[in-house]
Design a protein around this motif. Structure first.
Motif, PDB file in Angstrom:
ATOM      1  N   CYS A 121     -72.845 -19.602  29.824  1.00 46.61           N
ATOM      2  CA  CYS A 121     -71.862 -19.012  28.928  1.00 46.61           C
ATOM      3  C   CYS A 121     -70.996 -20.124  28.371  1.00 46.61           C
ATOM      4  O   CYS A 121     -70.297 -20.821  29.090  1.00 46.61           O
ATOM      5  CB  CYS A 121     -71.006 -18.009  29.689  1.00 46.61           C
ATOM      6  N   LEU A 122     -71.060 -20.297  27.077  1.00 49.12           N
ATOM      7  CA  LEU A 122     -70.273 -21.339  26.435  1.00 49.12           C
ATOM      8  C   LEU A 122     -68.888 -20.801  26.120  1.00 49.12           C
ATOM      9  O   LEU A 122     -68.746 -19.769  25.493  1.00 49.12           O
ATOM     10  CB  LEU A 122     -70.942 -21.759  25.131  1.00 49.12           C
ATOM     11  N   GLY A 123     -67.904 -21.529  26.559  1.00 51.75           N
ATOM     12  CA  GLY A 123     -66.550 -21.064  26.301  1.00 51.75           C
ATOM     13  C   GLY A 123     -66.099 -20.143  27.418  1.00 51.75           C
ATOM     14  O   GLY A 123     -66.719 -20.087  28.475  1.00 51.75           O
ATOM     15  N   GLY A 124     -65.046 -19.438  27.173  1.00 55.05           N
ATOM     16  CA  GLY A 124     -64.423 -18.659  28.232  1.00 55.05           C
ATOM     17  C   GLY A 124     -65.209 -17.412  28.586  1.00 55.05           C
ATOM     18  O   GLY A 124     -65.672 -16.687  27.714  1.00 55.05           O
ATOM     19  N   LEU A 125     -65.302 -17.175  29.861  1.00 56.96           N
ATOM     20  CA  LEU A 125     -65.988 -15.994  30.339  1.00 56.96           C
ATOM     21  C   LEU A 125     -65.205 -14.722  30.006  1.00 56.96           C
ATOM     22  O   LEU A 125     -65.790 -13.670  29.748  1.00 56.96           O
ATOM     23  CB  LEU A 125     -66.167 -16.127  31.857  1.00 56.96           C
ATOM     24  N   SER A 126     -63.890 -14.826  29.966  1.00 51.39           N
ATOM     25  CA  SER A 126     -63.117 -13.619  29.665  1.00 51.39           C
ATOM     26  C   SER A 126     -63.280 -13.252  28.186  1.00 51.39           C
ATOM     27  O   SER A 126     -63.360 -12.072  27.836  1.00 51.39           O
ATOM     28  CB  SER A 126     -61.646 -13.792  30.037  1.00 51.39           C
ATOM     29  N   ARG A 127     -63.407 -14.257  27.330  1.00 46.06           N
ATOM     30  CA  ARG A 127     -63.672 -13.985  25.907  1.00 46.06           C
ATOM     31  C   ARG A 127     -65.048 -13.365  25.755  1.00 46.06           C
ATOM     32  O   ARG A 127     -65.208 -12.315  25.119  1.00 46.06           O
ATOM     33  CB  ARG A 127     -63.554 -15.297  25.111  1.00 46.06           C
TER      34      ARG A 127
END
Ligand code: GTP
Ligand code: MG
Length: 317
Positions: A121-127
């Motif tokens: 997952c690139l970037g934030g997991l919450s996003r």
């Protein structure tokens, strides 16, 4: 057919499981077209009830979610599940376990289960998890359940993107209440005491009750406490009803607070991801970032000074 956002959204809305799986991969990978897809999908979102389920490792979250899925299915609802495992990059994670545990629903067309982990997952997991929820919402799944282990700030951010947050506790966690992270207590809309077949459940409930009575804030904000035994499917129907009741009847102030918190969380996570990507792109050339990190690593520059220097080089208008 899926190369334009409008056609993609049409495919989602017509129930294409393939389109949904692909759309979620796109948001995970930050693929080109992901943002266009999310923008196009947005007007079709907001219909699903999004249920966050968090709690300590092994509390029985997946078992509970599995039973909740069963309960909602019996009402004829199509259910989406996002199982987020922020730790799996290190531990190998429980995702395989989740898959096995939820196998009963694997062949059910009315259930869509997706696991997400930091890895891949690139970037934030919450996003990314909130984006996945939006796509499931567009595809007509309702409710959508987000499961994540509640160990730190990241996980709190993940469940914050839901309409109702269920915090799962179990009796006999050592010093029980003391072991619960403060942030988790504040975010709970409903407490679930799972493994109530084990000794200490009533004690945990009364401790929790007492602690909640000490908390400041209006009484209407005080979360309900429900008892379950996920492995025996006990209390699960009541939990699902409790969730629906919260959505319907919770004091307006409480619901409004959750709604705003959800919006703020989404905005902030996207903003911080974009800002840091932007700064990285604009500021660093060649080996500069490497060199800066080396200076922090060998302690010639402290990280605050380093960030300060970087910010000084960007014009934030
Ligand atoms: N006695 C008892 N055991 C339970 C109950 N619910 C779950 N378990 C067991 O607890 C263990 C962990 O359950 P999971 O559902 O995987 O818990 P989890 O919170 O999803 O775990 P992680 O995702 O790894 O954090 C399993 O062995 C379950 O069978 C319950 O109500 N009573
Ligand atoms: Mg689990």
């Amino acid at each position: 057919v899926l190369n334009n956002a409008a056609a993609f959204v049409e495919a989602l809305r017509s129930g294409s499981v393939r389109a949904l799986a692909r759309g979620i991969s796109m948001v995970e990978e930050n693929a080109p077209g992901a943002v266009a897809l999310l923008k196009e999908a947005f007007p079709h979102t907001g219909k699903a009830t999004v249920i966050g389920v968090t709690g300590s490792p092994g509390a029985g979250k997946s078992s509970l979610v599995d039973r909740m899925v069963g309960s909602f299915r019996r009402e004829g609802r199509r259910v989406g599940v996002v199982a987020v495992d922020p730790t799996s990059a290190y531990s190998g994670g429980a995702i395989l376990g989740d898959r096995i545990r939820m196998q009963e629903h694997a062949l059910d067309e009315g259930v869509f289960i997706r696991s997400m982990a930091t890895r891949g997952c690139l970037g934030g997991l919450s996003r990314a998890s909130a984006d996945a929820v939006d796509l499931m919402d567009t595809a007509g799944y309702d409710p959508i359940i987000i499961e994540t282990v509640g160990v730190g700030q990241d996980e709190i951010e993940i469940v914050r993107a839901s309409d109702v947050v269920c915090v799962v506790l179990v009796p006999g966690m050592g010093d029980d209440i003391q072991a619960i992270k403060a942030g988790i207590l504040e975010i709970a809309d409903l407490f679930v005491v799972n493994k109530s077949d084990k000794p200490g459940a009533d004690r945990l409930i009364s401790d929790l009750d007492y602690m909640l009575s000490l908390a400041s804030g209006p009484k209407s904000f005080r979360p309900d406490i429900l008892k379950t035994v996920a492995v025996r499917d006990e209390g699960v129907k009541e939990l699902c009803l409790g969730i629906q009741e919260f959505i319907r009847d919770a004091g307006d102030a409480r619901r409004e607070h959750r709604r705003k918190d959800r919006a703020e969380t989404r905005f902030r996570t996207i903003l911080s991801e974009k800002l840091s990507a932007l700064v990285m792109e604009r500021v660093f050339q060649g080996q500069e970032l490497e060199q800066l990190l080396d200076r922090i690593a060998d302690r010639t520059t402290d990280p605050y000074t380093a960030v300060g220097q970087v910010l000084a080089r960007v014009e934030v208008k």
